[in-house]
Scaffold this motif. Structure first.
Motif: not given
Length: 323
Positions: A234-237, A264-268
């Motif tokens: 459940n990653p934050p927005t 941020v998205y690609e790191y996650f």
């Protein structure tokens, strides 16, 4: 104990220009190699033992073009003069960049616990200029100035990617002495340079970030990363992550790319898949268990993402590691 590194270009034209890349007072913890592939083109690889000293100063006189790739570990670069004076850039595994830093001094500090390995391609501007003959009008103005002998301080951060990482690994795998080493390395190094310059030109030479990232911002960005990775399911927005870490949305997005080298998205996404790869290699969990562990609720989505990243299905990778 530190290391002082000096880098400069000598020679007025491509035929006789040389890149000098010299380490002074090298501590025992540092090792590496420096190979001249052509006049004006040098490959340097440096490794830091995690148990040793953790930094070195650098001084650059006449400016080469520097194509840098962090193969492993992490390091922090600070500048003592020029346009980037007082700025700090954190580079981690996968980070890559193009730099031209005339009359620049600074320091690179590495994490002594994890060590570091950095690959650098150093090219005289006069060497690169010949490849752009007849098409200088199609490259960003700052690159034109550098190639034509009007250098200014430049720093561009490239995007990490599997194709780039695979090419870096091939270069690293070809460092042992042999009759074909120089020929193979030269072709791969030129391919690396071409990939970086293509990406740079596609970005129109835009700098990595129009915002100044302070030391306090770096700390908040590290907190943002910690929050981002604490619940993989459940990653934050982006908005929630910015508020939780005390950053604006804009500084979070720009700063994350500046400090960690990617969005941020690609790191996650990369973190989840790298964790999945490690769990599969450990061979203690099934593919389904690994998928759920890293936050994928749909097994087919996980398999597709893993295959796109590593070129193989997670089940095949797990079997290969278990042999």
């Amino acid at each position: 104990m530190g290391m002082k590194l000096s880098c400069c270009v000598r020679g007025s034209d491509c035929a006789d220009s040389e890149v000098f890349y010299q380490a002074e007072s090298r501590p025992p913890a540092w090792e590496g190699c420096c190979l001249s592939l052509r006049p004006g083109l040098t490959l340097a690889v440096s490794r830091l033992d995690g148990d040793g000293g953790a930094g070195f100063d650098f001084e650059i006189e006449a400016p080469p073009m520097h194509f840098g790739f962090v193969v492993a570990g992490r390091n922090r670069c600070t500048y003592r003069n020029g346009r980037f004076r007082g700025q700090e850039h954190l580079l981690e595994t996968g980070s890559n960049s193009i730099l031209c830093l005339p009359k620049t001094a600074g320091r690179i500090a590495c994490d002594p616990r994890s060590g570091a390995c950095v690959l650098a391609v150093i090219a005289a501007p006069s060497f690169l200029e010949g490849y752009f003959a007849g098409c200088m009008g199609q490259v960003p103005a700052q690159l034109c100035d550098i190639l034509e002998g009007r250098p200014d301080q430049m720093l561009w951060r490239g995007r990490p990617g599997p194709a780039k990482a695979a090419l870096v690994r091939r270069v690293m795998g070809c460092l042992e002495p042999g009759p074909m080493r120089r020929l193979r390395l030269e072709s791969m190094v030129l391919e690396l340079v071409a990939r970086q310059l293509e990406e740079y030109c596609a970005d129109d030479g835009r700098p990595a970030s129009p915002l100044r990232i302070s030391r306090g911002d770096v700390d908040r960005l590290h907190e943002a990363r910690r929050i981002l990775l604490q619940d993989l399911e459940n990653p934050p927005t982006l908005g929630a992550l910015a508020r939780a870490s005390g950053l604006s949305d804009k500084k979070l997005k720009y700063g994350f790319r500046e400090v960690f080298g990617t969005s941020v998205y690609e790191y996650f996404r990369s973190h989840r898949l790298e964790l999945a790869r490690e769990l599969l290699a450990d061979d203690r969990m099934s593919v389904s268990e690994v998928a759920y562990r890293v936050g994928y609720l749909n097994l087919s989505h996980f398999s597709q993402a893993f295959r796109s990243r590593y070129g193989t299905n997670p089940s095949d990778y797990s079997r290969a590691c278990g042999r």
